[in-house]
Motif scaffolding. Structure first.
Motif, PDB file in Angstrom:
ATOM      1  N   UNK A  59       0.821  -1.194   0.000  1.00 40.67           N
ATOM      2  CA  UNK A  59       0.000   0.000   0.000  1.00 40.67           C
ATOM      3  C   UNK A  59       0.868   1.264   0.000  1.00 40.67           C
ATOM      4  N   UNK A  60       0.610   2.174  -0.947  1.00 35.15           N
ATOM      5  CA  UNK A  60       1.264   3.475  -0.862  1.00 35.15           C
ATOM      6  C   UNK A  60       0.329   4.435  -0.136  1.00 35.15           C
ATOM      7  N   UNK A  61       0.917   5.297   0.636  1.00 37.07           N
ATOM      8  CA  UNK A  61       0.146   6.213   1.467  1.00 37.07           C
ATOM      9  C   UNK A  61       0.157   7.590   0.842  1.00 37.07           C
ATOM     10  N   UNK A  62      -0.997   8.194   0.786  1.00 42.20           N
ATOM     11  CA  UNK A  62      -1.112   9.526   0.199  1.00 42.20           C
ATOM     12  C   UNK A  62      -1.018  10.563   1.318  1.00 42.20           C
ATOM     13  N   UNK A  63       0.007  11.400   1.259  1.00 44.26           N
ATOM     14  CA  UNK A  63       0.203  12.396   2.319  1.00 44.26           C
ATOM     15  C   UNK A  63       0.134  13.792   1.721  1.00 44.26           C
ATOM     16  N   UNK A  64      -0.490  14.664   2.454  1.00 47.84           N
ATOM     17  CA  UNK A  64      -0.586  16.046   2.029  1.00 47.84           C
ATOM     18  C   UNK A  64       0.329  16.893   2.907  1.00 47.84           C
ATOM     19  N   UNK A  65       1.315  17.517   2.297  1.00 46.33           N
ATOM     20  CA  UNK A  65       2.270  18.324   3.069  1.00 46.33           C
ATOM     21  C   UNK A  65       2.001  19.793   2.756  1.00 46.33           C
ATOM     22  N   UNK A  66       1.650  20.540   3.751  1.00 49.81           N
ATOM     23  CA  UNK A  66       1.324  21.944   3.525  1.00 49.81           C
ATOM     24  C   UNK A  66      -0.155  22.115   3.295  1.00 49.81           C
ATOM     25  N   UNK A  67      -0.658  23.277   2.914  1.00 45.09           N
ATOM     26  CA  UNK A  67       0.104  24.508   2.676  1.00 45.09           C
ATOM     27  C   UNK A  67       0.547  25.239   3.928  1.00 45.09           C
ATOM     28  N   UNK A  68       0.235  24.712   5.111  1.00 47.89           N
ATOM     29  CA  UNK A  68       0.618  25.446   6.327  1.00 47.89           C
ATOM     30  C   UNK A  68       1.773  24.744   7.036  1.00 47.89           C
ATOM     31  N   UNK A  69       2.598  24.045   6.298  1.00 54.80           N
ATOM     32  CA  UNK A  69       3.700  23.316   6.917  1.00 54.80           C
ATOM     33  C   UNK A  69       4.871  24.266   7.146  1.00 54.80           C
ATOM     34  N   UNK A  70       5.511  24.228   8.311  1.00 62.71           N
ATOM     35  CA  UNK A  70       6.572  25.213   8.580  1.00 62.71           C
ATOM     36  C   UNK A  70       7.758  25.135   7.623  1.00 62.71           C
ATOM     37  N   UNK A  71       8.050  23.977   7.078  1.00 61.81           N
ATOM     38  CA  UNK A  71       9.245  23.902   6.246  1.00 61.81           C
ATOM     39  C   UNK A  71       8.949  24.060   4.758  1.00 61.81           C
ATOM     40  N   UNK A 118       2.500  20.124  -1.112  1.00 61.07           N
ATOM     41  CA  UNK A 118       3.097  19.035  -1.870  1.00 61.07           C
ATOM     42  C   UNK A 118       2.285  17.780  -1.603  1.00 61.07           C
ATOM     43  N   UNK A 119       1.773  17.194  -2.676  1.00 64.95           N
ATOM     44  CA  UNK A 119       1.080  15.910  -2.542  1.00 64.95           C
ATOM     45  C   UNK A 119       2.105  14.805  -2.683  1.00 64.95           C
ATOM     46  N   UNK A 120       2.168  13.936  -1.674  1.00 67.02           N
ATOM     47  CA  UNK A 120       3.187  12.898  -1.692  1.00 67.02           C
ATOM     48  C   UNK A 120       2.524  11.526  -1.636  1.00 67.02           C
ATOM     49  N   UNK A 121       3.011  10.614  -2.473  1.00 63.74           N
ATOM     50  CA  UNK A 121       2.665   9.206  -2.310  1.00 63.74           C
ATOM     51  C   UNK A 121       3.891   8.519  -1.744  1.00 63.74           C
TER      52      UNK A 121
END
Lengths: 174, 391
Positions: free
Chosen positions: B6-18, B25-28
């Motif tokens: 299983x790949x996991x779909x992660x949403x980084x931001x838009x309020x991420x400090x880095x 950034x949409x990450x799988x």
């Protein structure tokens, strides 16, 4: 031979009839070419190592809406900004596109840089790049209609945003 | 389905400090490995290009500061040089030297913020406090020149907003005396620090050919060993008079970009020292009646200057029909303004060639197939400012 002359010769021999005219405003070389010829031209740029034009710096567009004399050649102008690292020189390639259905072939197979730049031009100016792998909105909101950088898009116009309806949500929120 | 497939779909931001602003950034991810990364931008889109097209040439200058707010003077310079090329204006020597001095201070400013925030992302918290302490002295110089600390809007078409302040030389020399030792301190904190090396070396690698193909500029390009610096290759604003080196990387990784930015700060200090030593005397604005604003003193005492001032502010000047472009080496890369005039007092098109926007497009290539934690390092090493990415 200076780079400019070399480039002129090169453009004349590769393009032939497709080269419309050349412009040297403020000693800044630009070539107006027919839009059909752009992909083959760029392919020779990439393959020909003597000129070393591998650097696509920018793609942009100009809308000549409201300028009667310019509209005759076509309303939209796509501007490619090329740079030669070996000769440390910059030049522009420009193509004119008609008002209805402005369309030009995408350069993404040759330059990775073209991907986002073409998406931006499509989003803001509404010029379609055929063969682009992912021609979607990049800067404007998903539900904004129209292309804001066109000259007939009013400056302070805002789309009414009060149409949201629980029973019938807009496409993006579904 | 078993857990491994299983790949996991992660949403980084838009309020991420880095993400340094509103970048999403949409990450799988497959375990710790990034399979697909997709940067999503546009949250800060304010239509600056459209706004600039609706204004007189003079009145578009403040818009340029608000794009890359960490390097306002570089943006001012890019716009002013393009308009000067369009109008065929030659500026006095003093203006050129003062502009070089201030844009190099801007480079210091931008790189200091970068080193602080990037080190913070990597876990070195104290760097942020040190870098912002040094930045303060540069911001003070902005304030002395223009009255503004961040959005300086100090350059004008054909010159400067006002003459350099009387204690400019003294203040900048204080920086020159102070910052080199501080840069050495940063080096002792980071350059040989094992954690820093592990986090940045061989991370976010890009080869020279790929960097050119992606259209990268600035430290991103030079980190891969491509010798391209517009200050050397196509000198503008009198850069041919200065003696400085262009640092180049070898591996094209985040560590090389860090070394390059550090060395660029030292080279900037060298340029600033040469500027101060050789600063010519003379007027702070070109004398082009009807196009360049007359000096403020003349406006108050001379009738013609007063009339020209009034006409330029209300009507502006008519630019010839043609397009001008000047590329400027900003701290982030090449920023250039493509300005298409049409014979009237407003441009048909102002296009900003945005360095951060083009550099950010490479993010998927830097992160896919790498570890999840390297995404933060990759975003940091690109050095983006979202105000300029989205415009």
């Amino acid at each position: 031979m200076a780079f400019e002359d070399q480039l002129r010769e090169f453009m004349k021999s590769t393009l032939g009839d497709a080269l419309i005219r050349e412009d040297n405003f403020r000693e800044q070389l630009s070539f107006y070419i027919k839009p059909e010829a752009i992909f083959d031209l760029c392919q020779t740029f990439v393959e020909d190592s003597s000129l070393d034009i591998r650097f696509l710096k920018d793609i942009t567009s100009v809308d000549w809406y409201g300028h009667e004399d310019e509209m005759a050649d076509g309303r939209f102008e796509v501007v490619y900004n090329f740079y030669s690292l070996k000769h440390k020189s910059r030049f522009f390639v420009k193509c004119r596109l008609p008002e209805d259905n402005p369309e030009i072939v995408s350069l993404t197979p040759l330059f990775n840089a073209a991907n986002w730049l073409e998406r931006e031009v499509w989003d803001l100016m509404g010029i379609t790049f055929t063969g682009h792998p992912d021609l979607t909105k990049i800067l404007t909101a998903d539900d904004l209609e129209g292309h804001p950088l066109r000259r007939d898009f009013p400056l302070t116009w805002e789309q009414p945003k009060f149409s949201w309806n629980m029973d019938d949500p807009p496409e993006v929120i579904k | 389905m078993s857990l491994e497939e299983k790949t996991l779909h992660i949403n980084m931001g838009p309020q991420h400090p880095s993400t340094h602003g509103v970048l999403r950034v949409e990450l799988d991810v497959d375990g710790e490995t990034v399979v697909r990364a997709k940067p999503i931008i546009g949250y800060l889109h304010t239509g600056i290009e459209k706004t600039m097209e609706s204004k007189l040439y003079y009145k578009a200058i403040p818009c340029t500061d608000r794009m890359d707010y960490l390097a306002p003077m570089s943006n001012n310079l890019g716009f002013c040089l393009s308009v000067e090329k369009l109008m065929d204006i030659e500026v006095p020597e003093k203006v050129k030297w003062a502009r070089v001095c201030l844009t190099e201070l801007t480079r210091l400013n931008s790189h200091l913020v970068w080193i602080g925030t990037h080190a913070l992302d990597m876990g070195a918290m104290s760097m942020l406090l040190y870098a912002f302490r040094e930045r303060e002295s540069i911001i003070d110089i902005y304030e002395a020149c223009s009255g503004q600390r961040m959005m300086s809007t100090y350059f004008r078409i054909g010159g400067l907003a006002q003459d350099l302040p009387p204690d400019f030389d003294k203040k900048v020399r204080a920086i020159l005396a102070d910052i080199p030792s501080k840069l050495d301190d940063y080096e002792t904190l980071l350059t040989n620090n094992e954690i820093w090396i592990n986090r940045t070396k061989n991370v976010a690698v890009i080869s020279a050919d790929d960097a050119i193909n992606w259209g990268l500029t600035g430290p991103m390009l030079r980190g891969s060993g491509v010798n391209h610096d517009l200050r050397k290759d196509n000198p503008y604003s009198g850069y041919e008079n200065f003696d400085f080196d262009v640092p180049l990387g070898k591996n094209g990784d985040a560590y090389d970009r860090y070394l390059i930015r550090l060395e660029e700060m030292r080279q900037s200090l060298r340029i600033i020292r040469q500027c101060l030593d050789g600063m010519p005397e003379g007027p702070y604005r070109a004398h082009v009646p009807g196009v360049v604003l007359p000096p403020k003193d003349d406006v108050l005492h001379k009738m013609e200057s007063m009339i020209f001032h009034f006409k330029i502010i209300t009507e502006g000047f008519n630019a010839p029909k043609g397009a001008a472009y000047v590329g400027v080496e900003s701290p982030k890369g090449e920023i250039g303004f493509y300005i298409q005039g049409d014979g009237t007092n407003k441009p048909v098109r102002v296009r900003v060639r945005p360095p951060s926007f083009v550099n950010l497009a490479v993010l998927p290539a830097l992160t896919e197939g790498r570890l999840f934690s390297d995404v933060v390092c990759a975003i940091g090493s690109i050095d983006i400012v979202l105000g300029e990415v989205d415009r």
